[in-house]
Design a protein around this motif. Structure first.
Motif, PDB file in Angstrom:
ATOM      1  N   VAL A  96       0.990  -1.201   0.010  1.00  0.00           N
ATOM      2  CA  VAL A  96      -0.038   0.069  -0.042  1.00  0.00           C
ATOM      3  C   VAL A  96       1.025   1.162   0.108  1.00  0.00           C
ATOM      4  CG1 VAL A  96      -1.833   1.270   1.150  1.00  0.00           C
ATOM      5  CG2 VAL A  96      -1.641  -1.134   1.377  1.00  0.00           C
ATOM      6  N   PRO A  97       0.961   1.903  -1.030  1.00  0.00           N
ATOM      7  CA  PRO A  97       1.859   2.893  -1.119  1.00  0.00           C
ATOM      8  C   PRO A  97       1.403   4.136  -0.317  1.00  0.00           C
ATOM      9  CG  PRO A  97       1.444   2.079  -3.269  1.00  0.00           C
ATOM     10  CD  PRO A  97       0.581   1.494  -2.379  1.00  0.00           C
ATOM     11  N   VAL A  98       2.030   4.984   0.458  1.00  0.00           N
ATOM     12  CA  VAL A  98       1.716   6.005   0.972  1.00  0.00           C
ATOM     13  C   VAL A  98       1.838   7.200   0.473  1.00  0.00           C
ATOM     14  CG1 VAL A  98       2.024   7.376   3.365  1.00  0.00           C
ATOM     15  CG2 VAL A  98       2.153   4.727   3.406  1.00  0.00           C
ATOM     16  N   ALA A 155      -0.213   6.950  -4.371  1.00  0.00           N
ATOM     17  CA  ALA A 155      -0.532   6.893  -3.205  1.00  0.00           C
ATOM     18  C   ALA A 155      -1.930   6.244  -2.927  1.00  0.00           C
ATOM     19  CB  ALA A 155      -0.751   8.332  -2.398  1.00  0.00           C
ATOM     20  N   GLY A 156      -2.162   5.247  -2.017  1.00  0.00           N
ATOM     21  CA  GLY A 156      -3.270   4.622  -1.914  1.00  0.00           C
ATOM     22  C   GLY A 156      -3.520   3.414  -2.721  1.00  0.00           C
ATOM     23  N   LYS A 157      -2.883   3.176  -3.892  1.00  0.00           N
ATOM     24  CA  LYS A 157      -3.359   2.020  -4.936  1.00  0.00           C
ATOM     25  C   LYS A 157      -2.541   0.837  -4.696  1.00  0.00           C
ATOM     26  CE  LYS A 157      -4.557   1.562  -9.570  1.00  0.00           C
ATOM     27  NZ  LYS A 157      -6.034   0.816  -9.392  1.00  0.00           N
ATOM     28  N   SER A 158      -3.166   0.188  -4.012  1.00  0.00           N
ATOM     29  CA  SER A 158      -2.609  -0.940  -3.592  1.00  0.00           C
ATOM     30  C   SER A 158      -2.050  -2.107  -4.714  1.00  0.00           C
ATOM     31  CB  SER A 158      -3.554  -1.816  -2.560  1.00  0.00           C
ATOM     32  OG  SER A 158      -3.603  -0.987  -1.353  1.00  0.00           O
ATOM     33  N   TYR A 159      -1.399  -3.086  -4.443  1.00  0.00           N
ATOM     34  CA  TYR A 159      -1.095  -4.229  -5.374  1.00  0.00           C
ATOM     35  C   TYR A 159      -0.751  -5.406  -4.528  1.00  0.00           C
ATOM     36  CZ  TYR A 159       3.818  -2.918  -5.407  1.00  0.00           C
ATOM     37  OH  TYR A 159       5.258  -2.809  -5.069  1.00  0.00           O
ATOM     38  N   PHE A 160      -1.057  -6.587  -4.963  1.00  0.00           N
ATOM     39  CA  PHE A 160      -0.891  -7.970  -4.622  1.00  0.00           C
ATOM     40  C   PHE A 160       0.219  -8.593  -5.197  1.00  0.00           C
ATOM     41  CE2 PHE A 160      -1.923 -12.543  -4.460  1.00  0.00           C
ATOM     42  CZ  PHE A 160      -1.864 -12.714  -3.075  1.00  0.00           C
ATOM     43  N   PHE A 197       5.948   3.087   1.932  1.00  0.00           N
ATOM     44  CA  PHE A 197       4.656   2.360   1.728  1.00  0.00           C
ATOM     45  C   PHE A 197       4.597   1.308   2.826  1.00  0.00           C
ATOM     46  CE2 PHE A 197       8.531   0.470  -0.524  1.00  0.00           C
ATOM     47  CZ  PHE A 197       8.564  -1.018   0.352  1.00  0.00           C
ATOM     48  N   LEU A 198       3.294   0.524   3.033  1.00  0.00           N
ATOM     49  CA  LEU A 198       3.245  -0.272   4.163  1.00  0.00           C
ATOM     50  C   LEU A 198       3.215  -1.676   3.117  1.00  0.00           C
ATOM     51  CD1 LEU A 198       0.017   1.131   5.743  1.00  0.00           C
ATOM     52  CD2 LEU A 198       2.445   1.184   6.506  1.00  0.00           C
ATOM     53  N   GLU A 199       3.931  -2.500   3.731  1.00  0.00           N
ATOM     54  CA  GLU A 199       3.754  -4.225   3.351  1.00  0.00           C
ATOM     55  C   GLU A 199       2.936  -4.965   4.185  1.00  0.00           C
ATOM     56  OE1 GLU A 199       7.466  -6.917   1.953  1.00  0.00           O
ATOM     57  OE2 GLU A 199       7.396  -6.488   4.304  1.00  0.00           O
ATOM     58  N   ILE A 200       2.132  -5.502   3.690  1.00  0.00           N
ATOM     59  CA  ILE A 200       1.164  -6.307   4.536  1.00  0.00           C
ATOM     60  C   ILE A 200       1.174  -7.873   4.328  1.00  0.00           C
ATOM     61  CG2 ILE A 200      -1.303  -7.002   5.234  1.00  0.00           C
ATOM     62  CD1 ILE A 200      -1.965  -3.791   4.258  1.00  0.00           C
TER      63      ILE A 200
END
Length: 94
Positions: A40-42, A63-68, A87-90
């Motif tokens: 999830v890019p910040v 920003a806010g455009k997630s990818y898997f 970015f956040l890495e989940i």
């Protein structure tokens, strides 16, 4: 290159959430993802991705455009721009 900074925000039986900050000229270091994950890019930005064989590609972040991505991805992530990448890495635990 400088080392990217990471801070684990959540780590439980289901997920691990890590905030990554890549200052200009920094890199994560070559690594293999052991779990499926969502990025999830910040902030908006551009990352340079280096594959195990040395092939380089650019990845645009919005920003806010997630990818898997699935587990097993191998790469180094570099910031070759003049602005910080965040970015956040989940990571999804099995």
């Amino acid at each position: 290159m400088l080392a990217a900074k990471s801070e684990v925000q959540v780590d439980n039986d289901e997920v691990r959430v890590t905030e990554w900050r890549l200052a200009p000229g920094s890199a994560t270091g070559h690594h293999t993802h052991g779990m499926d994950y969502v990025i999830v890019p910040v902030v908006a930005g551009e990352m340079t991705i280096v594959a195990p064989g040395g092939e380089r590609s650019k990845a645009q972040l919005a920003a806010g455009k997630s990818y898997f991505r699935k587990a097993g991805v191998q790469h180094d992530v570099l910031n070759e721009t003049s602005t910080e990448i965040v970015f956040l890495e989940i990571e999804l635990k099995p």
